[in-house]
Design a protein around this motif. Structure first.
Motif, PDB file in Angstrom:
ATOM      1  N   TYR A 184       0.664  -1.117   0.108  1.00  0.00           N
ATOM      2  CA  TYR A 184      -0.011   0.090   0.028  1.00  0.00           C
ATOM      3  C   TYR A 184       0.784   1.264   0.010  1.00  0.00           C
ATOM      4  N   TYR A 185       2.111   1.333   0.575  1.00  0.00           N
ATOM      5  CA  TYR A 185       2.983   2.409   0.494  1.00  0.00           C
ATOM      6  C   TYR A 185       3.426   2.797  -0.926  1.00  0.00           C
ATOM      7  N   GLN A 186       3.514   1.551  -1.676  1.00  0.00           N
ATOM      8  CA  GLN A 186       3.768   1.516  -3.056  1.00  0.00           C
ATOM      9  C   GLN A 186       2.704   2.307  -3.816  1.00  0.00           C
ATOM     10  N   LYS A 187       1.479   1.481  -3.571  1.00  0.00           N
ATOM     11  CA  LYS A 187       0.441   1.946  -4.395  1.00  0.00           C
ATOM     12  C   LYS A 187      -0.137   3.283  -4.218  1.00  0.00           C
ATOM     13  N   TYR A 188       0.261   3.863  -2.994  1.00  0.00           N
ATOM     14  CA  TYR A 188      -0.328   5.257  -2.682  1.00  0.00           C
ATOM     15  C   TYR A 188       1.070   6.222  -2.417  1.00  0.00           C
ATOM     16  N   GLN A 189       2.145   5.988  -3.153  1.00  0.00           N
ATOM     17  CA  GLN A 189       3.407   6.665  -2.906  1.00  0.00           C
ATOM     18  C   GLN A 189       2.806   7.949  -3.547  1.00  0.00           C
ATOM     19  N   GLY A 190       3.384   8.975  -2.822  1.00  0.00           N
ATOM     20  CA  GLY A 190       3.299  10.507  -3.222  1.00  0.00           C
ATOM     21  C   GLY A 190       2.175  11.074  -2.607  1.00  0.00           C
ATOM     22  N   LYS A 191       1.110  10.182  -2.244  1.00  0.00           N
ATOM     23  CA  LYS A 191      -0.230  10.412  -1.735  1.00  0.00           C
ATOM     24  C   LYS A 191      -0.211  10.399  -0.219  1.00  0.00           C
ATOM     25  N   SER A 203      -4.827  13.405   8.680  1.00  0.00           N
ATOM     26  CA  SER A 203      -5.201  14.100   7.544  1.00  0.00           C
ATOM     27  C   SER A 203      -4.119  14.967   7.161  1.00  0.00           C
ATOM     28  N   PRO A 204      -4.030  15.890   5.928  1.00  0.00           N
ATOM     29  CA  PRO A 204      -3.030  16.868   5.649  1.00  0.00           C
ATOM     30  C   PRO A 204      -3.128  17.767   6.595  1.00  0.00           C
ATOM     31  N   GLU A 205      -4.523  18.213   7.265  1.00  0.00           N
ATOM     32  CA  GLU A 205      -4.555  19.208   8.351  1.00  0.00           C
ATOM     33  C   GLU A 205      -3.965  18.894   9.693  1.00  0.00           C
ATOM     34  N   GLY A 206      -3.459  17.535   9.948  1.00  0.00           N
ATOM     35  CA  GLY A 206      -3.009  17.051  11.263  1.00  0.00           C
ATOM     36  C   GLY A 206      -4.147  16.723  12.066  1.00  0.00           C
ATOM     37  N   LYS A 207      -5.205  16.192  11.410  1.00  0.00           N
ATOM     38  CA  LYS A 207      -6.214  15.512  12.365  1.00  0.00           C
ATOM     39  C   LYS A 207      -6.325  14.137  12.268  1.00  0.00           C
ATOM     40  N   ILE A 208      -6.604  13.407  13.280  1.00  0.00           N
ATOM     41  CA  ILE A 208      -7.005  11.963  13.447  1.00  0.00           C
ATOM     42  C   ILE A 208      -8.192  11.844  12.898  1.00  0.00           C
ATOM     43  N   PRO A 219      -7.935  -6.323   7.680  1.00  0.00           N
ATOM     44  CA  PRO A 219      -8.263  -5.705   6.439  1.00  0.00           C
ATOM     45  C   PRO A 219      -9.033  -4.525   6.149  1.00  0.00           C
ATOM     46  N   ALA A 220      -9.835  -4.226   7.164  1.00  0.00           N
ATOM     47  CA  ALA A 220     -10.624  -3.109   6.760  1.00  0.00           C
ATOM     48  C   ALA A 220      -9.894  -1.754   6.801  1.00  0.00           C
ATOM     49  N   PHE A 221      -8.735  -1.805   7.393  1.00  0.00           N
ATOM     50  CA  PHE A 221      -7.723  -0.723   7.375  1.00  0.00           C
ATOM     51  C   PHE A 221      -7.502  -0.296   5.775  1.00  0.00           C
ATOM     52  N   TYR A 222      -7.041  -1.423   4.955  1.00  0.00           N
ATOM     53  CA  TYR A 222      -6.827  -1.162   3.640  1.00  0.00           C
ATOM     54  C   TYR A 222      -7.844  -1.013   2.566  1.00  0.00           C
ATOM     55  N   THR A 223      -8.980  -1.442   3.102  1.00  0.00           N
ATOM     56  CA  THR A 223     -10.392  -1.182   2.429  1.00  0.00           C
ATOM     57  C   THR A 223     -10.515   0.583   2.765  1.00  0.00           C
ATOM     58  N   TYR A 224     -10.170   0.991   3.842  1.00  0.00           N
ATOM     59  CA  TYR A 224     -10.487   2.609   4.164  1.00  0.00           C
ATOM     60  C   TYR A 224      -9.426   3.285   3.302  1.00  0.00           C
ATOM     61  N   LEU A 225      -8.432   2.857   3.276  1.00  0.00           N
ATOM     62  CA  LEU A 225      -7.292   3.477   2.454  1.00  0.00           C
ATOM     63  C   LEU A 225      -7.596   3.439   0.837  1.00  0.00           C
ATOM     64  N   ASP A 226      -8.180   2.536   0.348  1.00  0.00           N
ATOM     65  CA  ASP A 226      -8.817   2.452  -0.922  1.00  0.00           C
ATOM     66  C   ASP A 226      -9.741   3.456  -1.082  1.00  0.00           C
ATOM     67  N   GLN A 227     -10.749   3.640  -0.150  1.00  0.00           N
ATOM     68  CA  GLN A 227     -11.940   4.498  -0.362  1.00  0.00           C
ATOM     69  C   GLN A 227     -11.364   5.870  -0.001  1.00  0.00           C
ATOM     70  N   LEU A 228     -10.484   6.286   0.784  1.00  0.00           N
ATOM     71  CA  LEU A 228      -9.857   7.602   1.125  1.00  0.00           C
ATOM     72  C   LEU A 228      -9.219   8.097  -0.250  1.00  0.00           C
ATOM     73  N   PHE A 229      -8.445   7.276  -1.146  1.00  0.00           N
ATOM     74  CA  PHE A 229      -7.536   7.773  -2.080  1.00  0.00           C
ATOM     75  C   PHE A 229      -8.374   7.700  -3.580  1.00  0.00           C
ATOM     76  N   GLN A 230      -9.522   6.919  -3.374  1.00  0.00           N
ATOM     77  CA  GLN A 230     -10.520   6.771  -4.648  1.00  0.00           C
ATOM     78  C   GLN A 230     -10.643   8.197  -5.130  1.00  0.00           C
ATOM     79  N   GLY A 231     -10.248   8.326  -6.518  1.00  0.00           N
ATOM     80  CA  GLY A 231     -10.383   9.578  -7.245  1.00  0.00           C
ATOM     81  C   GLY A 231      -9.294  10.640  -6.831  1.00  0.00           C
ATOM     82  N   LYS A 232      -8.424  10.231  -6.183  1.00  0.00           N
ATOM     83  CA  LYS A 232      -7.492  11.373  -5.854  1.00  0.00           C
ATOM     84  C   LYS A 232      -5.942  11.000  -6.441  1.00  0.00           C
TER      85      LYS A 232
END
Length: 182
Positions: A95-102, A155-160, A169-182
């Motif tokens: 996932y680090y590789q998948k979303y590198q730069g984000k 978040s980029p604003e410093g919030k949890i 596995p839900a953690f990685y699903t969350y990341l996919d949803q978070l970065f969907q379309g970004k």
């Protein structure tokens, strides 16, 4: 007479429900001050500020959490002694590789001797940032860490905006949803 009264009451209730539905489906009035928040923005509005800290990185140089503002940060509290932490590292690397730069990952070692921590990073070939949490640090208390691994998304604003305890596995699903379309 009873049937008539009952019919009138039923008709009144039905009219009231129909009017209620019309009010719910009608569009809100537009005003210049009106703003629409995305689900993510609404979650961040209510999110808690991530406590800032400074810990030494693998080269002994201080690294401050606030220096990573402007991008998503995963804080990963882990230890080389933690079986689930180690089992989860291949997926974290993917996932680090998948979303590198984000996003950036900041591994915080807990309860390891410093040399064992450094050896684990090298052996596991963990490419992200790492800091050492020695016994004098209060970072575990600041973040209320009670189990390992514990992962927080900042978040980029410093919030949890998300916390996951354990390898889920839900953690990685969350990341996919978070970065969907970004």
């Amino acid at each position: 007479m009873k049937k008539t009264l009952l019919s009138i009451m039923l008709a009144t209730v039905l009219c009231a429900c129909a009017n209620s539905n019309k009010q719910q489906t009608s569009e809100p009035s537009a005003t210049p001050e009106a703003t629409v928040q995305t689900k993510e923005e609404a979650a961040q509005t209510d999110a808690e500020e991530a406590p800032d800290f400074t810990l030494n990185d693998i080269n002994g140089k201080p690294l401050t959490l606030s220096s990573l503002r402007g991008k998503y940060v995963i804080i990963d509290f882990w230890g080389s002694w933690c079986v689930w932490c180690i089992k989860g590292m291949p997926k974290m690397k993917k996932y680090y590789q998948k979303y590198q730069g984000k996003l950036e990952i900041l591994g915080i070692d807990c309860n390891d001797p410093e040399e064992k921590w450094k050896a684990a990073i090298k052996e596991l070939e963990l490419p992200w940032l790492h800091v050492y949490c020695d016994e004098s640090s209060n970072v575990l208390e600041q973040y209320s860490v009670q189990g390992f691994p514990t992962k927080l998304v900042i978040s980029p604003e410093g919030k949890i905006i998300n916390t996951v305890i354990g390898e889920d596995p839900a953690f990685y699903t969350y990341l996919d949803q978070l970065f969907q379309g970004k």
